[in-house]
Write an enzyme that holds these catalytic residues in place. Structure first.
Site, PDB file in Angstrom:
ATOM      1  CG  HIS A   1      -2.073   0.913   1.040  1.00  0.00           C
ATOM      2  ND1 HIS A   1      -1.951   2.229   1.340  1.00  0.00           N
ATOM      3  CD2 HIS A   1      -3.199   0.788   0.486  1.00  0.00           C
ATOM      4  CE1 HIS A   1      -2.991   3.008   1.132  1.00  0.00           C
ATOM      5  NE2 HIS A   1      -3.909   2.014   0.532  1.00  0.00           N
TER       6      HIS A   1
ATOM      7  CG  ASP B   1      -8.725  -4.097  -2.846  1.00  0.00           C
ATOM      8  OD1 ASP B   1      -9.948  -4.123  -2.674  1.00  0.00           O
ATOM      9  OD2 ASP B   1      -7.847  -3.138  -3.458  1.00  0.00           O
TER      10      ASP B   1
HETATM   11  N1  ACO Z   1       4.182  -7.885  -4.892  1.00  0.00           N
HETATM   12  C1  ACO Z   1       5.550  -7.782  -5.170  1.00  0.00           C
HETATM   13  N2  ACO Z   1       6.397  -6.732  -4.828  1.00  0.00           N
HETATM   14  C2  ACO Z   1       5.720  -5.651  -4.494  1.00  0.00           C
HETATM   15  C3  ACO Z   1       4.482  -5.446  -4.162  1.00  0.00           C
HETATM   16  C4  ACO Z   1       3.672  -6.616  -4.552  1.00  0.00           C
HETATM   17  N3  ACO Z   1       2.338  -6.677  -4.174  1.00  0.00           N
HETATM   18  N4  ACO Z   1       4.027  -4.276  -3.935  1.00  0.00           N
HETATM   19  C5  ACO Z   1       5.165  -3.578  -3.844  1.00  0.00           C
HETATM   20  N5  ACO Z   1       5.970  -4.297  -4.270  1.00  0.00           N
HETATM   21  C6  ACO Z   1       7.546  -3.926  -4.127  1.00  0.00           C
HETATM   22  C7  ACO Z   1       8.078  -3.254  -5.462  1.00  0.00           C
HETATM   23  O1  ACO Z   1       8.423  -4.116  -6.520  1.00  0.00           O
HETATM   24  C8  ACO Z   1       9.038  -2.448  -5.194  1.00  0.00           C
HETATM   25  O2  ACO Z   1      10.243  -3.169  -4.864  1.00  0.00           O
HETATM   26  P1  ACO Z   1      11.801  -2.690  -4.988  1.00  0.00           P
HETATM   27  O3  ACO Z   1      11.950  -1.623  -3.917  1.00  0.00           O
HETATM   28  O4  ACO Z   1      12.691  -3.673  -4.964  1.00  0.00           O
HETATM   29  O5  ACO Z   1      11.449  -2.045  -6.519  1.00  0.00           O
HETATM   30  C9  ACO Z   1       8.884  -2.063  -3.491  1.00  0.00           C
HETATM   31  O6  ACO Z   1       7.870  -3.246  -3.200  1.00  0.00           O
HETATM   32  C10 ACO Z   1       7.922  -0.715  -3.368  1.00  0.00           C
HETATM   33  O7  ACO Z   1       6.811  -0.786  -4.409  1.00  0.00           O
HETATM   34  P2  ACO Z   1       6.139   0.413  -5.079  1.00  0.00           P
HETATM   35  O8  ACO Z   1       5.454  -0.043  -6.319  1.00  0.00           O
HETATM   36  O9  ACO Z   1       7.361   1.358  -5.351  1.00  0.00           O
HETATM   37  O10 ACO Z   1       5.241   1.196  -3.996  1.00  0.00           O
HETATM   38  P3  ACO Z   1       3.993   1.970  -4.438  1.00  0.00           P
HETATM   39  O11 ACO Z   1       4.155   2.705  -3.111  1.00  0.00           O
HETATM   40  O12 ACO Z   1       4.442   2.754  -5.403  1.00  0.00           O
HETATM   41  O13 ACO Z   1       2.993   0.841  -4.673  1.00  0.00           O
HETATM   42  C11 ACO Z   1       0.929  -0.483  -4.573  1.00  0.00           C
HETATM   43  C12 ACO Z   1       1.789   0.700  -3.797  1.00  0.00           C
HETATM   44  C13 ACO Z   1       0.651  -0.053  -6.105  1.00  0.00           C
HETATM   45  C14 ACO Z   1      -0.419  -0.755  -3.895  1.00  0.00           C
HETATM   46  C15 ACO Z   1       1.910  -1.696  -4.833  1.00  0.00           C
HETATM   47  O14 ACO Z   1       2.224  -2.264  -3.302  1.00  0.00           O
HETATM   48  C16 ACO Z   1       1.171  -2.840  -5.432  1.00  0.00           C
HETATM   49  O15 ACO Z   1       1.112  -2.720  -7.107  1.00  0.00           O
HETATM   50  N6  ACO Z   1       0.195  -3.863  -4.821  1.00  0.00           N
HETATM   51  C17 ACO Z   1      -0.328  -4.842  -5.545  1.00  0.00           C
HETATM   52  C18 ACO Z   1      -1.725  -4.075  -6.019  1.00  0.00           C
HETATM   53  C19 ACO Z   1      -2.695  -3.769  -5.036  1.00  0.00           C
HETATM   54  O16 ACO Z   1      -2.931  -4.772  -4.179  1.00  0.00           O
HETATM   55  N7  ACO Z   1      -3.423  -2.645  -5.117  1.00  0.00           N
HETATM   56  C20 ACO Z   1      -4.351  -2.229  -4.145  1.00  0.00           C
HETATM   57  C21 ACO Z   1      -3.885  -1.073  -3.241  1.00  0.00           C
HETATM   58  S1  ACO Z   1      -5.229  -0.737  -1.896  1.00  0.00           S
HETATM   59  C22 ACO Z   1      -6.176   0.049  -3.003  1.00  0.00           C
HETATM   60  O17 ACO Z   1      -5.922   0.907  -3.869  1.00  0.00           O
HETATM   61  C23 ACO Z   1      -7.525   0.036  -2.481  1.00  0.00           C
END
Ligand code: ACO
Length: 427
Positions: free
Chosen positions: A306, A363
């Site tokens: 998140h 979610d």
């Molecule tokens: N699975 C694996 N790796 C992940 C995940 C995941 N679900 N989420 C983040 N990471 C990793 C990234 O690859 C990144 O790794 P790195 O530092 O080695 O490059 C690190 O964690 C940080 O991730 P970011 O994408 O930079 O974090 P950001 O805050 O931009 O994104 C997000 C948050 C979009 C929710 C992300 O965690 C994600 O894509 N999750 C899966 C989709 C999801 O569940 N979305 C619902 C969010 S809640 C809502 O909107 C109601």
């Protein structure tokens, strides 16, 4: 605490005020940065940019706190119903009996949707994604309710709010019934707000509608948990569209489109599809954990991580318990729940997830409940939109009442410098 920060740039010093919120959050007010220094700021994804001051929702991502208008999400999910929460978010206080009864009765009076709208619905293929149908129908509502809202009139504002709270659930129900090939159904004024939504969605033409309290309570809870989440992607969209003085319905329709993406509200559908794929592939959670960690694999563990919560998502905790209760009460043994719990356990012990502070979000378990309630997977994000509606309305109303300026971020241009035009035959 200091009430200003000093920036040193090109040998000059500039002071900028520090503003403090009611929960002691502090922010640098950079409104005069450009005029004073010529500098702008850059923050792609607005990861650390406050776009407004808001009195609606407080969340602390480090401590896992979420409150609507000062009330904890845990208490609201346990003690309030969705309509009360909607009133609270929009108008700032919990309604008393009289206020709630009036609110509900005003909503009921507006619950018809123009019959002509059915022609628009008819035009969509049955295969259309429900979110595409819902955002189109919401936009179409503008054409059927053309009068613009005079935001300086509380009564005009109230009527616009009541109208959309009445008509939106009808559109949600129509979207589902279209998908299922069921005749459109109308509401029943003797039912509660959420019960009526359920009736409109699920009543079968040949059967009397019977309410199942477990189902209605679970739905109520899910809607409350989704009702607002401060300046997320869809809410910021609603505020920014509304900041051009576009109407409420147009702003909401834009918010629905923003919610659809799999990184935002679309994640609930993506989670369930992921869990089903893991089950179909033999239930090997370790294989999918490895894929999620592999930087050469685009697969992400959907429902994990998140932007703001870096400890745990308090909504996920409540939903996890609710998923257990609902499946138990309805006598459903869903193997998907076991896979979800297995993935969560492994992730919480895995350094990749622990180091990056990736926890289950709202979610991760919600789809399991929706599935138990008989809601098709493609409708999950529509259900999220239904829950988020009061939050979007509250944020739109606050933005307009605060007289916020049109949203218009800056950029740092990194393209070509001025160059002469080249005739087509010389390129
Ligand atoms: N699975 C694996 N790796 C992940 C995940 C995941 N679900 N989420 C983040 N990471 C990793 C990234 O690859 C990144 O790794 P790195 O530092 O080695 O490059 C690190 O964690 C940080 O991730 P970011 O994408 O930079 O974090 P950001 O805050 O931009 O994104 C997000 C948050 C979009 C929710 C992300 O965690 C994600 O894509 N999750 C899966 C989709 C999801 O569940 N979305 C619902 C969010 S809640 C809502 O909107 C109601």
């Amino acid at each position: 605490m200091s009430d200003k920060v000093t920036l040193e740039f090109n040998g000059n010093k500039y002071d900028f005020p520090v503003v403090e919120g009611t929960e002691k959050e502090q922010a640098i007010d950079i409104k005069t940065l450009r005029s004073a220094t010529g500098l702008t700021t850059i923050d792609p994804g607005f990861k650390n940019t406050g776009s407004c001051e808001s009195a609606i929702t407080f969340l602390d991502g480090e401590k896992g706190i979420l409150r609507y208008r000062g009330y904890s999400i845990e208490e609201l999910a346990e003690k309030a119903d969705f309509l009360e929460v909607a009133y609270l978010l929009i108008f700032g206080e919990l309604p008393n009996d009289e206020q709630l009864a009036k609110f509900h009765s005003d909503i009921k009076k507006e619950s018809h949707v123009d019959e002509e709208m059915k022609k628009i619905l008819d035009g969509f293929p049955k295969s259309a994604h429900p979110m595409g149908v819902l955002s189109s129908l919401t936009n179409a509502l503008i054409a059927f309710n053309p009068s613009s809202v005079n935001v300086s009139s509380e009564s005009d504002m109230y009527h616009a709010i009541v109208r959309i709270l009445a008509k939106f659930p009808v559109l949600v129900a129509w979207t589902l019934r279209k998908k299922k090939g069921l005749p459109l159904d109308y509401g029943d004024d003797s039912l509660g707000y959420v019960e009526n939504i359920h009736k409109m969605m699920f009543k079968r033409p040949s059967e009397e509608y019977k309410c199942n309290k477990i189902v209605i309570d679970a739905l109520d809870k899910l809607l409350i948990l989704h009702a607002d989440h401060e300046q997320n992607c869809s809410t910021s969209t609603v505020r920014i569209v509304g900041s051009s003085h576009a109407g409420l319905f147009a702003s909401l329709s834009a918010g629905i489109s923003a919610l659809w993406g799999p990184l935002h509200g679309g994640a609930n559908q993506a989670v369930l599809e992921m869990l089903e794929a893991i089950e179909a592939d033999g239930g090997d959670t370790k294989k999918y954990m490895a894929k999620a960690k592999d930087k050469n694999d685009p697969f992400r563990l959907m429902g994990f991580g998140h932007r703001v919560y870096k400890n745990f998502d308090p909504r996920a905790k409540i939903i996890k318990v609710a998923a257990d209760e609902v499946l138990n009460d309805l006598g459903i043994d869903d193997p998907i729940l076991a896979i979800a719990k297995g993935l969560e356990k492994e992730a919480l012990e895995d350094p990749y997830f622990v180091d990056r502070k990736l926890y289950p979000n709202v979610d991760f378990y919600s789809g399991i409940i929706y599935r138990a309630l008989g809601i098709p997977t493609e409708m999950f994000t529509v259900m999220f939109a239904l829950g988020r509606l009061p939050g979007w309305i509250a944020q739109w109303r606050e933005m307009r009442l605060n007289g916020e300026p049109i949203g218009r971020p800056r950029q740092v241009y990194v393209g070509e410098n001025l160059r002469p035009f080249v005739e087509v035959n010389k390129r």
